[in-house]
Design an enzyme around this catalytic site. Structure first.
Site, mmCIF file in Angstrom:
data_model
loop_
_atom_site.group_PDB
_atom_site.id
_atom_site.type_symbol
_atom_site.label_atom_id
_atom_site.label_comp_id
_atom_site.label_asym_id
_atom_site.label_seq_id
_atom_site.Cartn_x
_atom_site.Cartn_y
_atom_site.Cartn_z
ATOM 1 N N ASN A 202 -14.396 7.070 5.443
ATOM 2 C CA ASN A 202 -13.247 6.335 5.964
ATOM 3 C C ASN A 202 -12.767 5.236 5.017
ATOM 4 O OD1 ASN A 202 -15.765 5.187 6.460
ATOM 5 N ND2 ASN A 202 -14.981 3.918 8.096
ATOM 6 N N LEU A 205 -9.082 3.469 -1.123
ATOM 7 C CA LEU A 205 -8.246 2.626 -1.974
ATOM 8 C C LEU A 205 -6.952 3.413 -2.100
ATOM 9 C CD1 LEU A 205 -9.696 1.360 -5.327
ATOM 10 C CD2 LEU A 205 -7.300 1.304 -4.742
ATOM 11 N N HIS A 325 -12.035 -6.442 10.385
ATOM 12 C CA HIS A 325 -11.867 -5.822 11.698
ATOM 13 C C HIS A 325 -13.174 -5.483 12.409
ATOM 14 C CE1 HIS A 325 -10.644 -2.150 9.060
ATOM 15 N NE2 HIS A 325 -11.891 -1.956 9.414
ATOM 16 N N PRO A 374 -3.884 0.448 8.813
ATOM 17 C CA PRO A 374 -3.821 1.730 8.107
ATOM 18 C C PRO A 374 -3.643 2.887 9.091
ATOM 19 C CG PRO A 374 -6.041 0.759 7.933
ATOM 20 C CD PRO A 374 -5.218 -0.168 8.772
ATOM 21 N N SER A 381 1.200 3.761 7.103
ATOM 22 C CA SER A 381 0.426 2.594 7.507
ATOM 23 C C SER A 381 1.455 1.500 7.761
ATOM 24 C CB SER A 381 -0.529 2.173 6.387
ATOM 25 O OG SER A 381 -1.475 3.190 6.133
ATOM 26 N N HIS A 400 -6.682 -1.965 14.759
ATOM 27 C CA HIS A 400 -7.101 -2.005 13.349
ATOM 28 C C HIS A 400 -6.810 -0.701 12.631
ATOM 29 C CE1 HIS A 400 -10.250 0.780 14.181
ATOM 30 N NE2 HIS A 400 -10.857 0.601 13.035
ATOM 31 N N GLY A 403 -7.264 5.087 14.742
ATOM 32 C CA GLY A 403 -8.436 5.491 15.513
ATOM 33 C C GLY A 403 -8.658 6.990 15.431
HETATM 34 P P1 5GP Z 1 -12.300 2.447 10.439
HETATM 35 O O1 5GP Z 1 -12.498 1.074 9.981
HETATM 36 O O2 5GP Z 1 -12.302 2.539 11.919
HETATM 37 O O3 5GP Z 1 -13.159 3.451 9.794
HETATM 38 O O4 5GP Z 1 -10.853 2.863 9.927
HETATM 39 C C1 5GP Z 1 -9.715 2.116 10.173
HETATM 40 C C2 5GP Z 1 -8.504 3.004 10.211
HETATM 41 O O5 5GP Z 1 -8.118 3.390 8.909
HETATM 42 C C3 5GP Z 1 -8.665 4.328 10.927
HETATM 43 O O6 5GP Z 1 -8.573 4.162 12.327
HETATM 44 C C4 5GP Z 1 -7.531 5.153 10.369
HETATM 45 O O7 5GP Z 1 -6.372 5.013 11.167
HETATM 46 C C5 5GP Z 1 -7.272 4.528 9.012
HETATM 47 N N1 5GP Z 1 -7.593 5.394 7.858
HETATM 48 C C6 5GP Z 1 -8.714 6.120 7.621
HETATM 49 N N2 5GP Z 1 -8.643 6.729 6.426
HETATM 50 C C7 5GP Z 1 -7.453 6.378 5.869
HETATM 51 C C8 5GP Z 1 -6.806 6.657 4.613
HETATM 52 O O8 5GP Z 1 -7.307 7.366 3.748
HETATM 53 N N3 5GP Z 1 -5.594 6.080 4.397
HETATM 54 C C9 5GP Z 1 -4.985 5.269 5.328
HETATM 55 N N4 5GP Z 1 -3.813 4.726 5.033
HETATM 56 N N5 5GP Z 1 -5.574 4.998 6.508
HETATM 57 C C10 5GP Z 1 -6.779 5.531 6.781
HETATM 58 MN MN MN Z 2 -16.290 0.386 7.364
HETATM 59 MN MN MN Z 3 -13.022 -0.285 8.745
#
Ligand code: 5GP
Ligand code: MN
Ligand code: MN
Length: 477
Positions: A202, A205, A325, A374, A381, A400, A403
């Site tokens: 998850n 960059l 977060h 994001p 995003s 945040h 999800g």
């Molecule tokens: P978490 O902290 O819960 O793992 O992730 C936060 C959020 O980042 C997720 O709920 C998802 O909406 C978003 N996310 C996950 N991977 C990516 C990515 O590669 N690019 C972007 N822009 N958002 C992402």
């Molecule tokens: Mn994390």
């Molecule tokens: Mn996170």
């Protein structure tokens, strides 16, 4: 499953206090009709369970992306009285101070056209990524202790940060009550080799551009314009924070018994905030929070190097903001007309302080803080701003992310990495990852629709949209 929910208005649902004997306050979830259908039943149960924690005030809250977590749901927020309440590692999560740092550049879409693939490849090879990725930094034990207690000051003193980065970071990048003596050697050992690493899955960059300016006035104050290139860094405290959480879950399980705290789920292990156990966890958690702020900053400094080498030394990459977060913070909020000191747990929830809050830098006094949400690697995003409405209703918090909609293992059954990568490449989004499996786990379809989640936050008013971003390329761990 709707039986237990009472509809307050189109976006607000309540789990009444009488739903469970142990509940001290009602649960409150911010969801659209459509999202109510997606949320797993156990998530409602978790919201109700959190409402049983001693000292919780007003509501056990769930933000629009709510899904199942460890003890607390992801998207869970709880304000707990510091005088007669508890602190719970389950309300922070294993990746302590996972969060987002956003850099705004003086480049436009035009400037990077044709070069995104090369740019992402360079970022990928300069910023260690992957599960056990090792740092390019070699720290001594003493240096690590200093970093843990001083956060971004360490980065400033060692040439990884500018004063401007420190100002534009939640808490100015240091919770001063951090105490490195409260952290196990095992955690420190894991921490030594991971400063300046992205991690896996998850964490990402991402190079993005401003696709749409929604609130012109605020965008101007944030220094954001259409087609501007933006870099988003999402990572946390790596193995260090994970070990701190693991250590203290065990300690607080004992404390729960010792202080005769009645909890409906073992994963809500907790201790009175003012007990030795509670204070020790808080001091160790603060070390992990500081570690994560340094981690994102060191990565940002390497991102700058890559951009300078590729686009020239005069390329600017200013920090818009850095926000956690996954964290528990000591904050003052108004509860039933009275000012109260609370320990606010945000677990997969972003701080969203509104205008005129004394903890915000002068640049954001008028607008409220920038909030970064994001979406996923194939979708928009958003950057929003914090609001007074959030101060009054969610202890200054909002969602945040979009999800997850699917677990990682389910996503791996549904998607094949290379196919996802090809799909994204058709949309002109370049993905670079350590493994195909990571891309499958992180497939856009594994997440909820970010527009729908963000719209709930926006329409409710717990944060307001400023700009919409679209991805150009992403480096995944
Ligand atoms: P978490 O902290 O819960 O793992 O992730 C936060 C959020 O980042 C997720 O709920 C998802 O909406 C978003 N996310 C996950 N991977 C990516 C990515 O590669 N690019 C972007 N822009 N958002 C992402
Ligand atoms: Mn994390
Ligand atoms: Mn996170």
């Amino acid at each position: 499953k709707r039986d237990r929910l009472m509809k307050i208005n189109d976006l607000t649902w309540e789990i009444p206090e009488k739903y469970k004997n142990c509940m001290r306050v009602p649960g409150r979830m911010y969801l659209s009709e459509e999202l109510v259908d997606i949320v797993e039943e156990d998530t409602y149960e978790q919201v109700a369970n959190v409402a049983c924690l001693p000292g919780i005030v007003k509501y056990s809250l769930a933000m629009p992306e709510a899904h199942l977590g460890y003890g607390f749901p992801i998207g869970g927020v709880a304000g707990i009285d510091i005088e007669d309440g508890v602190i719970s590692p389950g309300g922070v999560g294993f990746d302590i101070n996972c969060g987002v740092k956003t850099l705004k550049t003086n480049l436009t879409l035009e400037d990077v056209q044709g070069g995104v693939e090369e740019l992402i490849n360079r970022l990928f090879s300069n910023i260690p990524s992957g599960v056990g990725s090792e740092s390019k930094l070699k720290l001594s034990h003493d240096e690590l202790d200093y970093l843990l207690e001083n956060g971004l000051d360490w980065a400033l003193e060692n040439g990884y940060a500018k004063q401007d980065d420190v100002i534009h970071c939640e808490e100015e990048g240091c919770i001063t009550t951090a105490d490195a003596n409260k952290v196990s050697n095992k955690a420190k050992k894991r921490g030594l080799s991971q400063v300046g690493t992205l991690g896996s899955g998850n964490h990402f960059l991402e190079v993005q551009y401003v696709d749409e300016v929604i609130d012109q006035d605020t965008a101007e104050k944030f220094g954001l314009t259409k087609n501007q290139i933006i870099v988003m860094i999402h990572t946390g405290s790596r193995g260090f924070g994970h070990q701190v959480c693991t250590d203290y879950v065990k300690k607080l399980e004992k404390a729960t018994k010792k202080y005769n705290i009645d909890i409906p789920d073992k994963q809500l292990a907790c201790a009175p905030f003012d007990s030795k156990e509670g204070q020790d966890y808080f001091a160790a958690m603060a070390c992990a929070a500081n570690y994560a702020w340094v981690n994102r900053q060191v990565i940002a400094s390497w991102v700058r190097d890559v951009f300078h080498n590729y686009y020239g030394q005069d390329t600017e990459l200013e920090t818009l903001y850095d926000v956690a977060h996954n964290i528990a913070k000591k904050e003052t909020h108004t509860v039933n007309g009275e000012k109260k000191e609370l320990i606010v747990h945000r677990k997969g929830a972003t701080r969203a302080f509104g205008p005129n809050h004394k903890e915000l830098p002068s640049s954001y006094q008028e607008t409220g803080q920038p909030v970064m949400i994001p979406g996923n690697m194939g979708a928009p995003s958003y950057i929003l701003r914090g609001t007074q409405f959030a101060m009054e209703n969610t202890f200054g918090s909002t969602c945040h992310g979009a999800g997850r909609k699917m677990s990682r293992s389910q996503a791996k059954r549904e998607y094949w990495g290379e196919t996802v990568q090809k799909e994204l490449s058709k949309q002109k989004i370049y993905v670079k990852a350590t493994h195909g499996a990571v891309i499958a786990e992180e497939a856009p379809g594994a997440y909820k629709n970010p527009d729908k989640v963000v719209n709930v936050a926006h329409n409710l008013g717990i944060s307001k949209k400023v700009v919409k971003l679209k991805p150009l390329g992403v480096a995944k761990g």
